[in-house]
Design an enzyme around this catalytic site. Structure first.
Site, PDB file in Angstrom:
ATOM      1  N   ASP A 109       8.462   1.644   2.379  1.00  0.00           N
ATOM      2  CA  ASP A 109       9.506   1.359   2.107  1.00  0.00           C
ATOM      3  C   ASP A 109      10.988   1.795   3.358  1.00  0.00           C
ATOM      4  OD1 ASP A 109       8.727   1.392  -0.557  1.00  0.00           O
ATOM      5  OD2 ASP A 109       8.823   3.030  -1.208  1.00  0.00           O
TER       6      ASP A 109
HETATM    7  N1  URA Z   1       3.864   4.643  -1.189  1.00  0.00           N
HETATM    8  C1  URA Z   1       5.400   4.699  -0.798  1.00  0.00           C
HETATM    9  O1  URA Z   1       5.725   4.905  -2.254  1.00  0.00           O
HETATM   10  N2  URA Z   1       6.223   4.223  -0.220  1.00  0.00           N
HETATM   11  C2  URA Z   1       5.149   4.155   0.646  1.00  0.00           C
HETATM   12  O2  URA Z   1       6.576   2.996   1.946  1.00  0.00           O
HETATM   13  C3  URA Z   1       4.252   3.541   1.272  1.00  0.00           C
HETATM   14  C4  URA Z   1       3.503   3.249   0.324  1.00  0.00           C
END
Ligand code: URA
Length: 239
Positions: A109
């Protein structure tokens, strides 16, 4: 994986006549991944092997495979697309690697920090990220409150999200305690999975960092820094 004879690889690289090159191989002047190879028909995989003649790395005709480990800062997108006014992981690729068609193997993310593998090896990326191969991903999550033991147990058994049950996670306290940080190890890559698992149980993730992907760890790599995957890491990955 396509393999070519060692002699053909050297000849295609324009390093001399076949006769000269066969002689060089016979005389032990050629190494493949550090091992002297004296059979000129020995099959080699030019996308993965490092071939040297007289100790000098031979640039094979196929594009070499590149594997870079990036410690992604927060606010950076895991995409190769040109995003005007937005920073992507590609911005951190050092100049010597910019002509290779690198892409991130899996996504983090925008606000998640930590380990992203940048590569031009589609097959390795697929094997690393597809849940079928069960490569572990370890995250350090800082939560808005202490994780209740019962909730840790729920994560370890799997929680039911909108898109199905999560695979069992491994959860443990992280750091010196008291700052609500937990190590969470999973092997699936569904979107926002860690944040959603925790939100499902009533927790907000204040910060999330990926510190390990399979056997590759972030170690001391600073935010925004990049390093090459070591040969040992690549071999252990066996993908
Ligand atoms: N899980 C999440 O919620 N975000 C990420 O970036 C990776 C795994």
């Amino acid at each position: 994986m396509e393999k070519t004879s060692l002699l053909k690889v050297l000849a295609d690289a324009g390093l001399g006549s076949r006769r000269q090159l066969a002689g060089a191989i016979r005389e032990g002047k050629v190494t493949v991944d550090g091992q002297v190879i004296t059979g000129f028909n020995s099959p080699v995989d030019i996308s993965r092997s490092r071939i040297c003649l007289n100790g000098i790395w031979v640039k094979c005709c196929a594009e070499p495979r590149i594997y870079l480990v990036l410690n992604k800062p927060a606010g950076v997108l895991s995409t190769t697309a040109d995003e005007p006014n937005r920073t992507t992981v590609m911005r951190f690729v050092p100049a010597p690697y910019r002509d290779y068609k690198l892409f991130p193997a899996g996504r983090l993310d925008k606000d998640t920090t930590g380990l992203v593998l940048l590569t031009n090896d589609g097959e390795a990326a697929y094997r690393l990220t597809h849940p079928r191969f069960e490569h572990e991903k370890e995250y350090i999550a800082r939560l808005d409150q202490k994780l209740d033991t019962g909730d840790a147990g729920r994560l370890e058994r799997g929680v039911l999200l909108d898109d199905g049950l999560t695979y069992p996670a491994r959860v443990k306290d992280w750091g010196r305690g008291g700052d609500n940080r937990y190590s969470i190890v999973i092997h699936e890559g569904r979107k926002h999975i860690v944040r959603r698992m925790l939100a499902h149980l009533g927790y907000k993730v204040v910060a999330l960092k990926r510190v390990r992907l399979a056997n590759i760890t972030l170690g001391e790599l600073g935010e925004g820094q990049v390093r090459e995957l070591t040969r040992k890491e690549f071999e252990e990955l066996s993908c």
